[in-house]
Motif scaffolding. Structure first.
Motif, short mmCIF file in Angstrom:
data_model
loop_
_atom_site.label_atom_id
_atom_site.label_comp_id
_atom_site.label_asym_id
_atom_site.label_seq_id
_atom_site.Cartn_x
_atom_site.Cartn_y
_atom_site.Cartn_z
N MET A 19 0.83 -1.21 0.00
CA MET A 19 0.00 0.00 0.00
C MET A 19 0.86 1.26 0.00
SD MET A 19 -3.48 -0.41 2.07
CE MET A 19 -3.04 -1.34 3.51
N THR A 21 1.41 5.23 0.86
CA THR A 21 0.90 6.07 1.95
C THR A 21 0.19 7.29 1.33
OG1 THR A 21 2.85 7.46 2.09
CG2 THR A 21 2.88 5.44 3.42
N ALA A 296 -2.92 3.37 1.92
CA ALA A 296 -3.18 3.01 3.32
C ALA A 296 -4.08 4.08 3.93
CB ALA A 296 -1.87 2.89 4.09
N GLN A 297 -5.33 4.04 3.56
CA GLN A 297 -6.29 5.02 4.08
C GLN A 297 -7.64 4.36 4.23
OE1 GLN A 297 -6.24 7.67 0.42
NE2 GLN A 297 -8.44 7.56 0.74
N LYS A 298 -8.48 4.99 5.05
CA LYS A 298 -9.82 4.49 5.28
C LYS A 298 -10.76 5.69 5.41
CE LYS A 298 -12.38 1.74 8.60
NZ LYS A 298 -12.32 0.83 9.70
N LYS A 301 -9.36 2.83 0.32
CA LYS A 301 -8.15 2.03 0.15
C LYS A 301 -7.89 1.60 -1.30
CE LYS A 301 -8.00 -2.33 1.25
NZ LYS A 301 -8.10 -3.57 2.01
N LYS A 361 -3.61 1.12 11.11
CA LYS A 361 -2.69 1.03 9.96
C LYS A 361 -3.00 2.03 8.87
CE LYS A 361 -1.36 -3.70 10.51
NZ LYS A 361 -1.84 -5.04 10.33
N ARG A 362 -4.19 2.58 8.87
CA ARG A 362 -4.58 3.42 7.74
C ARG A 362 -4.90 4.85 8.17
NH1 ARG A 362 -9.06 0.76 4.27
NH2 ARG A 362 -9.65 -0.70 5.88
N HIS A 363 -4.54 5.78 7.30
CA HIS A 363 -4.86 7.19 7.49
C HIS A 363 -6.40 7.28 7.44
CE1 HIS A 363 -3.08 11.28 7.13
NE2 HIS A 363 -4.30 11.60 6.71
N ARG A 364 -6.98 7.92 8.44
CA ARG A 364 -8.44 7.89 8.55
C ARG A 364 -9.03 9.24 8.14
NH1 ARG A 364 -13.10 5.95 8.53
NH2 ARG A 364 -14.24 5.26 10.37
N PRO A 404 -2.32 7.03 10.93
CA PRO A 404 -2.54 5.79 11.66
C PRO A 404 -2.08 5.91 13.11
CG PRO A 404 -1.41 5.37 9.59
CD PRO A 404 -1.47 6.85 9.76
#
Ligand SMILES: Nc1nc2c(c(=O)[nH]1)N[C@H]1C(S)=C(S)[C@@H](COP(=O)(O)OP(=O)(O)OC[C@H]3O[C@@H](n4cnc5c(N)ncnc54)[C@H](O)[C@@H]3O)O[C@H]1N2
Ligand code: MOO
Length: 426
Positions: A19, A21, A296-298, A301, A361-364, A404
């Motif tokens: 993933m 970033t 790596a985001q939510k 993704k 784990k993911r940028h929100r 994250p």
């Protein structure tokens, strides 16, 4: 045949493990998005939202000529300097000037000129006395009861701006302010960048267009309308909108056409790893070069970004409406800004009203509402947090984000925000 499909599926899944970033995704967009060099002359009333391709300067001084700031009488100050209620000064009217007077004689000594706001000041006059401080407009001999300051109520040529002064720099996105300024200087046409041409494709057997009959297990297509209005709001032009079924060939053909007729192609749906997700393969088959796929985001993704040999860019956004919108706001907007030679809108921080549910784990990303309370900018998160819940937008005016983290961001901490492009500042 089955083996081939499964091998392809496995290799997609392997790809999917690495993933990018959010930061890397931005860097990639910043370095690969081409600037649209082409320019076009656009008439004044169609300039709103367009980006200037060259500096625009004042063609003449402002005010253009010395003129009256009040309705009253233009005089030589020395002739009324001693006027008072007890000893008024009387002067005959030798001339009358309204705004628009094009032929103006010099003011005869010992007389005054009846003058209206905006009218040119006759040579020899140096002061305007408002009619309220005189016997008024009724007769041809005026009594002055009071002298204002010498030079009062006169707007001097060039006191606001000199010829050649900058009105708006190249790269300015035109707002009503520039339109008003250009009109003031008689500018009827400006050279702006050609708008990025954008095609939007949505994919899914389940989708029906708003207004259509809908079966119990179908859903309405929100992404097509939503993204089209976002794109237009970003100063770009929607040149194609297509809704497709989950059909390999139809997707490939529509993509090829969209790439041919646009600078930017935005698709939604079918970019994940499901059995009917054909978008990724179609992009590969058409020779689109993948710059990133999976961030790596939510939410959002599965977002994909690629370029073509001919300098076009392709965003393939996930189908979930919140995911699609978040990806457009985060990446699509900055790409469209860069193509037009404009810096992407800056982000800023606000105080969280409540804890922000970060992801390990993911940028929100979440939608929120900014307001000013006790002189501080505060952010209330939307209650709907899932990527299919577009109602999270209702009442929202910003996109909120956090990197994250194993722990939620506590209430009271500073969180990064961006205005929704259509939001009015609180
Ligand atoms: N096994 C896995 N499944 C999924 C993953 C994954 O990593 N592994 N990722 C999930 C995530 S995250 C997302 S987001 C979605 C994205 O999938 P697609 O881009 O392939 O989108 P679809 O499957 O076509 O649709 C997802 C969802 O959105 C609805 N949709 C699609 N288009 C529209 C539209 N134009 N208007 C309104 N709603 C739309 C669609 O009906 C689906 O409910 O994949 C997860 N799965
Ligand atoms: O991350 Mo997906 O984009 O859950 O909705």
């Amino acid at each position: 045949m089955m083996t081939v499909v499964h091998e392809a599926h496995e290799s997609k899944q392997k790809q999917a493990k690495t993933m990018t970033t959010v930061h890397e995704a931005h860097e990639i967009i910043a370095t690969t998005t081409p600037l649209i060099e082409a320019t076009v002359s656009v008439p004044l009333l169609q300039l709103q939202g367009r980006v200037l391709a060259e500096d625009v300067r004042a063609g003449f001084a402002m005010p253009r000529f010395t003129n009256a700031a009040m309705d009253g009488f233009a005089v030589r100050f020395g002739e009324i300097a001693d006027a008072s209620d007890g000893a008024p000064v009387t002067l005959p009217v030798s001339q009358e000037l309204a705004a628009g007077a094009l032929n103006v004689a010099p003011l005869e000594t010992g007389t005054c000129c009846r003058i209206m706001t905006g009218a040119p000041i006759p040579e020899g006059a140096d002061t305007v006395v408002p009619f309220e401080e005189t016997s008024g407009f009724g007769s041809d001999a005026v009594e002055f009861y009071k002298a204002p300051k010498k030079g009062a109520n006169i707007r001097h040529a060039g006191e606001e701006m000199q010829p050649g002064a900058l009105l708006a720099a190249a790269g300015t996105r035109i707002t009503p302010a520039e339109i008003g300024l250009f009109a003031t200087f008689g500018i009827a046409v400006a050279l702006v960048r050609r708008q990025p041409r954008v095609s939007i494709i949505t994919v899914g057997d389940e989708l029906r267009m708003p207004g259509e009959q809908i079966e119990p297990l179908a859903i309405y297509n929100s992404n097509l309308a939503l993204l089209a209005s976002c794109v237009e709001g970003a100063g770009a032009k929607v040149v194609g909108m297509r809704q497709l079924r989950d059909n390999r060939q139809a997707i490939r053909e529509a993509l090829a056409l969209a790439i041919a007729e646009s600078d930017v192609v935005i698709t939604t749906g079918g970019i994940s790893t499901g059995e009917f997700d054909f978008m990724y393969d179609a992009l590969n088959e058409l020779g689109v070069e993948q710059k990133f796929w999976k961030v790596a985001q939510k939410p959002g993704k599965p977002v994909y970004f690629g370029t073509t040999g001919s300098g076009k860019i392709v965003f393939s956004l996930p189908g979930n409406p919140v995911s699609a919108l978040v990806c457009f706001l985060e990446y699509g907007l900055s790409a469209l800004a860069r193509m037009q030679g404009v810096a992407p809108a800056p982000k800023f921080t606000a105080l969280l009203n409540e804890p922000f549910p970060t992801d390990r784990k993911r940028h929100r990303f979440l939608f929120g509402r900014l307001s000013v309370e006790a002189e501080a900018l505060r952010c209330q998160l939307s209650a709907q947090v899932e990527s299919y819940m577009l109602t999270a937008l209702s009442g929202a005016n910003c996109l909120v984000e956090a990197p994250p983290s194993a722990e939620p961001l506590p209430a009271g901490s500073l969180v990064t925000c961006a205005w929704l492009p259509w939001a009015n500042a609180c």
